[in-house]
Design a protein around this motif. Structure first.
Motif, PDB file in Angstrom:
ATOM      1  N   ARG A 148      48.049  34.033  10.296  1.00  0.00           N
ATOM      2  CA  ARG A 148      46.943  33.432   9.735  1.00  0.00           C
ATOM      3  C   ARG A 148      46.842  32.415   8.752  1.00  0.00           C
ATOM      4  N   LEU A 149      47.532  32.892   7.669  1.00  0.00           N
ATOM      5  CA  LEU A 149      47.563  31.780   6.406  1.00  0.00           C
ATOM      6  C   LEU A 149      48.359  30.671   6.765  1.00  0.00           C
ATOM      7  N   ASN A 150      49.546  30.757   7.652  1.00  0.00           N
ATOM      8  CA  ASN A 150      50.406  29.473   7.506  1.00  0.00           C
ATOM      9  C   ASN A 150      49.617  28.524   9.041  1.00  0.00           C
ATOM     10  N   ARG A 151      48.849  29.277   9.856  1.00  0.00           N
ATOM     11  CA  ARG A 151      48.250  28.576  10.784  1.00  0.00           C
ATOM     12  C   ARG A 151      48.878  27.470  11.593  1.00  0.00           C
ATOM     13  N   ASP A 152      49.940  27.677  12.075  1.00  0.00           N
ATOM     14  CA  ASP A 152      50.926  26.973  12.724  1.00  0.00           C
ATOM     15  C   ASP A 152      51.194  25.644  11.931  1.00  0.00           C
ATOM     16  N   GLY A 153      51.640  25.888  10.655  1.00  0.00           N
ATOM     17  CA  GLY A 153      51.989  24.756   9.632  1.00  0.00           C
ATOM     18  C   GLY A 153      50.742  24.004   9.097  1.00  0.00           C
ATOM     19  N   ARG A 154      49.434  24.233   9.526  1.00  0.00           N
ATOM     20  CA  ARG A 154      48.349  23.751   8.883  1.00  0.00           C
ATOM     21  C   ARG A 154      48.217  24.165   7.554  1.00  0.00           C
ATOM     22  N   GLY A 155      48.475  25.469   7.229  1.00  0.00           N
ATOM     23  CA  GLY A 155      48.163  25.802   6.053  1.00  0.00           C
ATOM     24  C   GLY A 155      46.550  26.541   5.810  1.00  0.00           C
ATOM     25  N   THR A 156      46.319  26.984   4.527  1.00  0.00           N
ATOM     26  CA  THR A 156      45.252  27.690   4.155  1.00  0.00           C
ATOM     27  C   THR A 156      44.437  26.771   2.987  1.00  0.00           C
ATOM     28  N   ARG A 157      43.184  26.210   2.778  1.00  0.00           N
ATOM     29  CA  ARG A 157      42.608  25.846   2.041  1.00  0.00           C
ATOM     30  C   ARG A 157      42.576  26.676   0.598  1.00  0.00           C
ATOM     31  N   VAL A 158      42.801  26.511  -0.376  1.00  0.00           N
ATOM     32  CA  VAL A 158      42.829  27.459  -1.682  1.00  0.00           C
ATOM     33  C   VAL A 158      41.942  26.849  -2.651  1.00  0.00           C
ATOM     34  N   GLU A 159      41.071  27.590  -3.446  1.00  0.00           N
ATOM     35  CA  GLU A 159      40.262  27.192  -4.551  1.00  0.00           C
ATOM     36  C   GLU A 159      40.782  27.733  -5.763  1.00  0.00           C
ATOM     37  N   ILE A 160      40.970  27.241  -6.798  1.00  0.00           N
ATOM     38  CA  ILE A 160      41.372  27.686  -7.869  1.00  0.00           C
ATOM     39  C   ILE A 160      40.400  27.454  -9.151  1.00  0.00           C
ATOM     40  N   HIS A 161      39.934  28.480  -9.449  1.00  0.00           N
ATOM     41  CA  HIS A 161      38.968  28.482 -10.517  1.00  0.00           C
ATOM     42  C   HIS A 161      39.339  28.560 -11.926  1.00  0.00           C
ATOM     43  N   PRO A 162      39.261  27.862 -12.894  1.00  0.00           N
ATOM     44  CA  PRO A 162      39.962  27.872 -14.308  1.00  0.00           C
ATOM     45  C   PRO A 162      39.733  28.981 -14.952  1.00  0.00           C
ATOM     46  N   LEU A 163      40.612  29.153 -16.123  1.00  0.00           N
ATOM     47  CA  LEU A 163      40.309  30.269 -16.967  1.00  0.00           C
ATOM     48  C   LEU A 163      38.918  30.048 -17.871  1.00  0.00           C
ATOM     49  N   ASN A 164      38.565  31.040 -18.417  1.00  0.00           N
ATOM     50  CA  ASN A 164      37.325  31.137 -18.874  1.00  0.00           C
ATOM     51  C   ASN A 164      37.401  31.131 -20.409  1.00  0.00           C
ATOM     52  N   GLN A 165      36.991  29.529 -20.849  1.00  0.00           N
ATOM     53  CA  GLN A 165      37.277  29.320 -22.302  1.00  0.00           C
ATOM     54  C   GLN A 165      35.759  29.527 -23.114  1.00  0.00           C
ATOM     55  N   SER A 166      34.891  30.183 -22.533  1.00  0.00           N
ATOM     56  CA  SER A 166      33.711  30.377 -23.184  1.00  0.00           C
ATOM     57  C   SER A 166      33.739  30.807 -24.962  1.00  0.00           C
ATOM     58  N   GLN A 167      34.818  31.677 -25.160  1.00  0.00           N
ATOM     59  CA  GLN A 167      34.975  32.182 -26.184  1.00  0.00           C
ATOM     60  C   GLN A 167      35.892  31.454 -27.425  1.00  0.00           C
ATOM     61  N   VAL A 168      36.470  30.158 -26.667  1.00  0.00           N
ATOM     62  CA  VAL A 168      37.529  29.565 -27.514  1.00  0.00           C
ATOM     63  C   VAL A 168      36.809  28.623 -28.459  1.00  0.00           C
ATOM     64  N   PRO A 169      36.828  28.399 -29.507  1.00  0.00           N
ATOM     65  CA  PRO A 169      36.253  27.511 -30.566  1.00  0.00           C
ATOM     66  C   PRO A 169      36.357  26.027 -29.777  1.00  0.00           C
ATOM     67  N   ARG A 170      35.476  25.337 -29.885  1.00  0.00           N
ATOM     68  CA  ARG A 170      35.311  23.976 -29.332  1.00  0.00           C
ATOM     69  C   ARG A 170      36.553  23.110 -29.464  1.00  0.00           C
ATOM     70  N   PRO A 171      37.144  22.970 -30.812  1.00  0.00           N
ATOM     71  CA  PRO A 171      38.272  22.044 -30.876  1.00  0.00           C
ATOM     72  C   PRO A 171      39.541  22.477 -30.249  1.00  0.00           C
ATOM     73  N   LEU A 172      39.599  23.588 -29.985  1.00  0.00           N
ATOM     74  CA  LEU A 172      40.875  24.309 -29.252  1.00  0.00           C
ATOM     75  C   LEU A 172      40.781  24.350 -27.790  1.00  0.00           C
ATOM     76  N   GLN A 173      39.497  23.963 -27.214  1.00  0.00           N
ATOM     77  CA  GLN A 173      39.376  24.064 -25.598  1.00  0.00           C
ATOM     78  C   GLN A 173      40.061  22.932 -25.010  1.00  0.00           C
ATOM     79  N   ARG A 174      40.655  23.254 -23.814  1.00  0.00           N
ATOM     80  CA  ARG A 174      41.275  22.427 -22.792  1.00  0.00           C
ATOM     81  C   ARG A 174      40.247  21.781 -21.819  1.00  0.00           C
ATOM     82  N   VAL A 175      40.739  20.666 -21.465  1.00  0.00           N
ATOM     83  CA  VAL A 175      39.990  20.295 -20.202  1.00  0.00           C
ATOM     84  C   VAL A 175      40.644  20.745 -18.945  1.00  0.00           C
TER      85      VAL A 175
END
Length: 191
Positions: free
Chosen positions: A109-136
């Motif tokens: 099901r995931l390989n779908r005959d070589g077509r693959g599967t769309r994956v969404e990656i949600h980044p880490l939560n930086q809400s508690q990180v001080p503003r100057p140390l946050q990454r984009v």
């Protein structure tokens, strides 16, 4: 690996390893018994799944459920109730056997005959990180075509193998900043 996170969370970032999020999603896609093992219905469903054939019984023994046939029969007939440690073994054996049984179908099901599967990656939560140390770090979406190593490591319960397959085979496709996605809040895909 670029930007390898050796001391994750030092400044307050929150998240989980991407491979762990993938394992959770694969477990969700594999489905299975949702009633807890502590309930009689959940226990009986797991025991029937683990004892329905000789191959299932052998896989359950390989997964750590090593009780005598007499004890197993008493549990199935309701004459005895497993101890808490045995309930945990039954649940772990059920998950291991279920993964082995579902892996081949899920891989197709995931390989779908070589077509693959769309994956969404949600980044880490930086809400508690001080503003100057946050990454984009932003939400990313990509198509994964090679699921073989990931699914086989997941089915075997090999967390290190799954992490290696995820970080070495999938994340580099994100480009030069792929190390920023070692830890995430969620990884989503549907098959």
């Amino acid at each position: 690996m670029p930007e390898k996170n050796l001391d994750f969370g030092k400044f307050g970032a929150r998240g989980i390893r991407g491979s762990e999020a993938v394992a959770r999603k694969l477990d969700e896609l594999a489905g299975g018994i949702t009633t807890p093992v502590t309930a009689r219905r959940g226990l009986m469903a797991r025991l029937h799944y683990l004892t329905r054939s000789g191959k299932s019984r052998q896989a359950a023994r390989g997964a750590g459920l090593t009780v005598t046939e007499r004890t197993l029969k008493a549990w199935l007939e309701g004459k005895r109730r497993p101890a808490r440690a045995n309930l945990e073994r039954i649940d772990a054996a059920y998950r291991a056997v279920r993964r082995q049984n579902v892996a081949r179908h899920l891989l197709a099901r995931l390989n779908r005959d070589g077509r693959g599967t769309r994956v969404e990656i949600h980044p880490l939560n930086q809400s508690q990180v001080p503003r100057p140390l946050q990454r984009v770090v932003e939400y990313r979406s990509m198509n994964v075509r090679r699921w073989d190593k990931i699914v086989s490591a997941w089915a075997a319960g090999d967390h290190q193998g799954l992490d290696a397959a995820w970080t070495a085979d999938v994340l580099p496709d994100l480009g030069s900043q792929w190390g920023q996605y070692e830890y995430v809040t969620n990884v989503g895909f549907a098959a």
